[in-house]
Design a protein around this motif. Sequence first.
Motif, short mmCIF file in Angstrom:
data_model
loop_
_atom_site.label_atom_id
_atom_site.label_comp_id
_atom_site.label_asym_id
_atom_site.label_seq_id
_atom_site.Cartn_x
_atom_site.Cartn_y
_atom_site.Cartn_z
N ASP A 186 28.41 22.42 7.34
CA ASP A 186 29.04 21.11 7.50
C ASP A 186 30.51 21.28 7.14
N LEU B 45 32.66 19.00 8.51
CA LEU B 45 32.94 17.77 9.25
C LEU B 45 33.87 16.82 8.50
N TRP C 135 35.29 14.52 5.07
CA TRP C 135 34.88 13.79 3.86
C TRP C 135 33.50 13.13 3.97
N ARG C 136 33.05 12.82 5.18
CA ARG C 136 31.79 12.08 5.33
C ARG C 136 30.58 12.89 4.87
N ARG C 137 30.72 14.25 4.90
CA ARG C 137 29.63 15.13 4.46
C ARG C 137 28.32 14.70 5.14
N PHE D 154 28.56 23.70 2.77
CA PHE D 154 29.66 22.74 2.93
C PHE D 154 30.99 23.41 2.60
N ASP E 163 36.83 19.46 3.18
CA ASP E 163 36.67 18.11 2.61
C ASP E 163 35.21 17.73 2.39
N SER E 164 34.29 18.28 3.17
CA SER E 164 32.87 17.92 2.98
C SER E 164 32.37 18.39 1.61
#
Length: 413
Positions: free
Chosen positions: A161, A163, A165-167, A270, A273-274
């Motif tokens: 992941d 992707l 900050w949304r994680r 991860f 940001d994730s």
Amino acid sequence: MMAESDAMPVRATKRGSERTPLSGERDVLICGASFAGLAIARELAGSGADVLIVDRYEIGERQTSACGIPTEWLARLGLMESERQRFDTLVMHTPHGTARYRLPWTFSTFDYRQLCQLLWRDCDATFETAKVNGRAAAANGDGRIAIETDRGTITAPLVVDALGWRRMLASGDGYQPPDAPLSRGLEVHPAGESEDLAIWIDRKYVPAGYGWSFPARDELRIGIGSFDPRFHVKDTTVELTHDLGKEPNEYQGNWIPHKLRRATEGGIFFAGDSAGHCLPLSAEGIRTALYFGMALGQELRGVVEGRQTRANAEANYASFHDTHEWKFKWMLRVQKLIPQVPPRILAPLIKLMSAKRFVNWSFTHYLRIAAPEYAGSKWVSRSADDQNSSGQQQDDADDAVGRERDLVEAEQA
Ligand SMILES: Cc1cc2nc3c(=O)[nH]c(=O)nc-3n(C[C@H](O)[C@H](O)[C@H](O)COP(=O)(O)OP(=O)(O)OC[C@H]3O[C@@H](n4cnc5c(N)ncnc54)[C@H](O)[C@@H]3O)c2cc1C
């Protein structure tokens, strides 16, 4: 209503009949093709693994940051072609005065699209535009992870992941603004030139946070970052832009995590940001996304080359991530402290901190959190071999690497 010039860039992603179904098994699935995702894919190049990287936009299509980074990171990663402007001084404005910090290392702004394309040039992965919807139920218990996208379900034993900050691929822990530890940032990109890499610590713009102007040759990247997610930054982004004699255009913004999160969860890795890899206080998250992305890429490479198991890779990467925790916590403490300092004390304090010894000490330690030396020199020599890399760019890269090394050695002596 937004003026014509405020419009977001036109999307170039696949549409209609181009969006053929996407499914099947891969060795590695990397979700997110920005800094972290591309750094991971690049480390996997030449491993022989079947690597798929997906993003909802084309590579380099959607810039979300001011794109500032210590120059040596660009140099070490062979990305100097994307450099737009270089700075050796940080100008700090407060309501009570201005201080100029002569930095022990230089900082550069770069072109997002070009940097992403340079990273991608060294990858041998496959790329597809697809929107990741989340984790799907695994078809069997063989350790493969199924990820659902708007073009179908893809499975892989190694899933990342990257992707942001949304994680998205974590098991829904309700990490939503404004309650989650997220900062918010917004910026505009009017045309203009300046020699000053400038920061504003001024409560008229933001009670907790800072404003910035990052020149990038022919444009100024002007924005406001608020450590408090409840503070709306649009009005004061406009105000700062007007104070600099410019008109706001091309708004771009995002949430910025300011707290580390787990490096692995439910078999997913991860990075960036994730994983909360953006540094608190400075909100600098590009070099850390590249740094942790490289570390993760190397661990995954160990798995696909049969040198270690996924469980080993998970343990190694988590332990590398965890060794940085105290530094992130320390930065977060300072982030929380600064808004509490009365403005009349802040200005003399900032002036006092501009003393050369203090700037050298603090900024050298700051750089060490994700030191450019970590990147080694393999990408520098690759870019030197590349016919597209001009002699001047290579000289610039060598200069940056050499200069930073001298300064760090001088500081340590
Ligand atoms: C206004 C602003 C200015 C900033 N300026 C700087 C700066 O100058 N220097 C610095 O170091 N840091 C800066 N940052 C922070 C920095 O942008 C981030 O820390 C950094 O981008 C993190 O990189 P990443 O690869 O982890 O995630 P991102 O860059 O956020 O990339 C995530 C990728 O995932 C894709 N994606 C997201 N959701 C989906 C989905 N559902 N399906 C498919 N794809 C998806 C996105 O399209 C994107 O390509 C700034 C942040 C903001 C908001």
